[in-house]
Design a protein around this motif. Structure first.
Motif, short mmCIF file in Angstrom:
data_model
loop_
_atom_site.label_atom_id
_atom_site.label_comp_id
_atom_site.label_asym_id
_atom_site.label_seq_id
_atom_site.Cartn_x
_atom_site.Cartn_y
_atom_site.Cartn_z
N TRP A 72 2.73 -3.46 2.16
CA TRP A 72 2.87 -2.16 1.49
C TRP A 72 1.61 -1.85 0.68
O TRP A 72 1.06 -0.76 0.76
N GLY A 73 1.17 -2.82 -0.10
CA GLY A 73 -0.01 -2.62 -0.94
C GLY A 73 -1.25 -2.30 -0.11
O GLY A 73 -2.02 -1.39 -0.44
N LYS A 74 -1.44 -3.03 0.98
CA LYS A 74 -2.60 -2.77 1.85
C LYS A 74 -2.51 -1.39 2.49
O LYS A 74 -3.53 -0.72 2.67
N ALA A 75 -1.30 -0.95 2.80
CA ALA A 75 -1.12 0.34 3.46
C ALA A 75 -1.43 1.52 2.54
O ALA A 75 -1.85 2.58 3.01
N ILE A 76 -1.24 1.36 1.24
CA ILE A 76 -1.48 2.47 0.31
C ILE A 76 -2.72 2.29 -0.56
O ILE A 76 -3.07 3.18 -1.32
#
Length: 85
Positions: A72-76
């Motif tokens: 999630w963190g990498k995606a945003i």
């Protein structure tokens, strides 16, 4: 959606369909003005190569694991970095 919206609403159809199939939710209000409220569909980031959801990502199929939060963190991350500049 509201007047002046530039989102192609047809891109939201698969999301609404998934909500209907999984939770029987048909009425969805998406409020994103692209200035202070944003929408980004990152659901595909959590899926494996067969389109399934691994228990390593969401052990109870509701809450993310540490690995899920990492995805999630990498995606945003890039979007967040743009916002805080």
């Amino acid at each position: 959606l509201w007047p002046g919206n530039t989102t192609d609403v047809t891109t939201l159809i698969p999301i609404v369909d998934r909500l209907w199939r999984r939770f029987k939710i048909r009425k969805v209000c998406i409020v994103a003005d692209g200035k202070s409220v944003f929408f980004k569909d990152i659901g595909k980031e959590f899926l494996d190569q067969n389109g399934g959801l691994s228990g390593a990502i969401m052990p109870d199929y509701l809450h993310l694991s540490a690995k899920g939060y990492d995805i999630w963190g990498k995606a945003i991350k890039a979007d967040i970095e743009k916002l805080v500049k």
